[in-house]
Design a protein around this motif. Structure first.
Motif, short mmCIF file in Angstrom:
data_model
loop_
_atom_site.label_atom_id
_atom_site.label_comp_id
_atom_site.label_asym_id
_atom_site.label_seq_id
_atom_site.Cartn_x
_atom_site.Cartn_y
_atom_site.Cartn_z
N MET A 141 -1.02 4.55 -0.40
CA MET A 141 -2.37 4.25 0.09
C MET A 141 -2.38 3.64 1.49
SD MET A 141 -4.34 2.94 -3.33
CE MET A 141 -5.20 1.75 -2.36
N ARG A 189 0.83 -1.20 0.00
CA ARG A 189 0.00 0.00 0.00
C ARG A 189 0.87 1.26 0.00
NH1 ARG A 189 -3.95 -3.17 2.42
NH2 ARG A 189 -5.79 -3.02 1.09
N LEU A 191 1.83 2.58 -3.31
CA LEU A 191 0.79 3.33 -4.03
C LEU A 191 0.37 4.59 -3.26
CD1 LEU A 191 -1.48 0.52 -5.45
CD2 LEU A 191 -0.08 2.13 -6.73
N ARG A 202 -3.42 3.29 5.03
CA ARG A 202 -4.65 3.77 5.66
C ARG A 202 -4.39 4.46 6.98
NH1 ARG A 202 -8.31 -1.33 5.65
NH2 ARG A 202 -8.79 -1.50 3.46
#
Lengths: 327, 340
Positions: free
Chosen positions: B60, B55, B58, B62
């Motif tokens: 991304m 993640r 990218l 969280r």
């Protein structure tokens, strides 16, 4: 899809028939009939009616016949748009209720719009910015709105409208427009009165819907399909409104159907306080005075509206969510 | 390693999750490179930080997670872009996502929207990165769906996810990942949720497509069998750190970290008869309470109190790194090679 709609319509017709029987039974449930309470109210004022007159009225209204005959007479008229005469008001029920029903729909729809246009963006924001200051503030205000009794909010808003804007309050029209034919000015006048009941009736619902929307969104925003959309390079805002909001809205759409009757139920006190020409107050009076044709007509109409609303939201839901169409 | 071929360079990446109870160091100083056209496999148990690493590439990660250290250098046209420094919602990272680095996820069941058609989602992917008409995007989508072996791709354009089987959904996801001919495909456990036959088909498909499109794949899995089949290079991760880095043959024939060795022993083999399959003693520690020193020591059969300390990543050969202080003591073949 076509089959789905036809089936739903058939089910709705059966339901409406069952409801008409139920409404009739409910009206008949209290002991005595309209004449008993009419005589009683006359007696309490010191008047008395001779037994003969009562008997004549009883025959005249068909109150002496078996219950199923009374039902058939009533429903037969209803189908032709004749809801019978209001025993208390002495005029046809149809003359009494259509205007008021329209006003109720107006208040109901405007508060539904008010609720949605407020609750959905706030709910989405609260979920995407969970535990932020605005999330806490909107939650607090939402609960406040839920906790304040409607009649009190109505009084406060009336006072504000009167003292700050010098507006005449109460009712949905100013006196000069009361009996005027429909015109653009009358419509504007209606809007200037409509905001108070709209806010009062909508506030509690807004609080509830903010919470629902927030919870639905929190369920959805961490779903893999949202992640996929993000990984595709979709901007955050477009992603949120295209994917999770769309799925989170489904429970809302399924409740459109019964929003109206629950609003009318909740609106009675407000309508009394604000002196609104809506259906709630006359339903209350009709029930108190056992004005069976009036109360029956209103109960029936509200139920039919509920069924139609549910039918509508079923169809909407099937259009919006492909999973529903498969059965 | 010729440097022109390097596509992605991750240097000392650290990702922390700031929870209310504690801070979890999900990725703790991981470094690796991915070369064009090659497959890097990342193996580890759940919670070892492999998905978080993916993640991070990218942009991304969280919330409440955050990249706290390190660089993620993405090389393109002679330039290196540090993804770790890009605004995670900004236009730069969004053009890299899918356009150049695509990702497929573990859950084919829910990776597609329940209320939008397959066509809608594929066309969206194409049109986000290429300015083409809707019908051109549709043609690209149909072509790719046929390429990944989906029957009647035209019909699939108007289908919804619940009308597809798990294998079909993952094929749709792969087709969608290829829409912009990415240079790197991150596959986060893409076959875990599928049955074994489908799994084999999907892996074959991915290998074929890799050759055809000359894309690099970063393959994340907990399944060593899948790694053997797919990867050129392997990183074994444990609690946010790489414990062994090597090419795929070295990992399977000369695994030198006690954790890698234990993982290999826990795979059933058809050529060795055993009464019971071996398991790794204990379980993965709570990530909020990672053991001090060597994180693997409570479960390690070679642990010697006082001798292990905090192990560095030992370079045992040019392409082989092992995070173990006692790596030469417990691996005779390495010790022999070293004395030569």
């Amino acid at each position: 899809m076509f089959q789905f709609i036809v089936r739903r319509i058939l089910i709705a017709l059966v339901t409406i028939f069952a409801i008409s029987i139920m409404s009739f039974v409910i009206i008949q449930l209290p002991p005595g009939d309209f004449l008993t309470s009419y005589v009683a109210s006359l007696a309490s004022q010191g008047d008395s009616v001779s037994e003969q007159v009562v008997q004549a009225m009883r025959e005249n209204y068909g109150l002496d016949q078996p219950i199923y005959v009374q039902y058939l007479k009533w429903i037969g008229g209803v189908v032709q748009g004749d809801f019978g005469r209001s025993l208390e008001w002495g005029v046809p029920v149809a003359d009494l209720i259509w205007d008021r029903l329209a006003m109720s729909l107006m208040v109901g729809l405007s508060s539904v719009l008010f609720v949605w246009s407020l609750a959905i963006p706030i709910g989405v924001y609260s979920a995407t910015n969970q535990y932020s200051l605005i999330d806490y503030i909107s939650t607090f205000l939402g609960f406040l709105g839920l906790a304040i009794p409607n009649f009190m909010l109505a009084l406060v808003l009336m006072w504000i409208a009167f003292s700050a804007f010098g507006q005449d309050v109460g009712g949905l029209f100013s006196p000069e427009f009361q009996d005027a034919p429909w015109s653009f000015e009358k419509f504007i006048n209606l809007l200037s009165h409509l905001w108070i009941p709209m806010i009062v009736v909508g506030t509690a619902g807004t609080a509830g819907l903010i919470r629902t929307m927030r919870a639905n969104m929190l369920d959805e925003i961490n779903q893999p399909y949202v992640e996929t959309a993000r990984a595709k390079g979709l901007s955050e805002r477009r992603n949120i409104w295209k994917y999770p909001v769309r799925v989170a809205l489904n429970p809302f759409i399924s409740t459109v159907g019964y929003a109206l009757p629950s609003l009318i139920g909740g609106e009675i006190i407000v309508a009394v306080v604000l002196n609104l020409p809506t259906i709630g107050p006359i339903l209350l009076r009709g029930l108190l005075s056992q004005d069976m044709f009036l109360a029956g007509a209103i109960v029936l109409l509200l139920s039919v509206l509920t069924v139609l609303g549910t039918l509508l939201s079923d169809i909407l839901l099937a259009l919006l969510d492909p999973r529903i169409r498969m059965e | 390693m010729s440097n022109n071929n390097v596509l992605l360079e991750v240097k000392d990446l650290k990702v922390s999750f700031y929870l209310t109870e504690a801070t979890v160091q999900a990725v703790d100083g991981v470094s690796f490179t991915i070369e064009a056209g090659k497959t890097l496999g990342i193996v580890g148990e759940s919670g070892c930080g492999k998905s978080v690493t993916a993640r991070a590439i990218l942009g991304m990660v969280r919330k409440p997670g955050k990249i706290t250290n390190g660089e993620i250098l993405y090389h393109r046209a002679g330039q290196a872009i540090d993804i770790a420094k890009l605004d995670p919602e900004g236009p730069e990272i969004r053009s890299i996502r899918w356009g150049e680095i695509a990702m497929i996820f573990q859950e084919p069941m829910t990776s597609l929207s329940p209320v939008h058609t397959i066509g809608n989602q594929m066309i969206e992917a194409v049109q986000l990165h290429k300015s083409v008409s809707k019908s051109a995007a549709e043609a690209v989508s149909v072509d790719l769906m046929r390429r990944v072996g989906l029957p009647y791709p035209e019909r699939l354009l108007t289908a919804y996810r619940h009308e597809l089987s798990g294998g079909m959904r993952q094929r749709v996801m792969i087709a969608m990942a290829l829409t912009c001919s990415p240079r790197l495909l991150i596959a986060d456990e893409p076959t875990t949720a599928l049955d074994v036959t489908t799994q084999a088909q999907i892996l074959d498909l991915m290998r074929d497509l890799q050759d055809e499109y000359n894309m690099a794949i970063m393959f994340i899995t907990h399944n060593l069998g899948v790694i053997a089949e797919m990867a050129d290079d392997v990183i074994v991760m444990y609690l946010g750190k790489e414990v062994e880095v090597a090419d795929v043959d070295t990992v399977f024939y000369g695994a030198s970290h006690p954790y890698t060795q234990a993982l290999l022993r826990s795979i059933p083999r058809h050529d060795v008869d055993v009464e019971r399959l071996e398991t790794i003693s204990g379980s993965v520690p709570d990530p909020t309470a990672i053991p001090a020193g060597c994180a693997f020591h409570p479960r390690c059969r070679h642990y010697v109190k006082g001798a292990c300390g905090t192990p560095p990543l030992v370079q045992v050969s040019a392409q082989h790194q092992v995070r173990c202080t006692r790596v030469y003591e417990i691996n005779e073949h390495l010790a022999a090679a070293q004395t030569e």
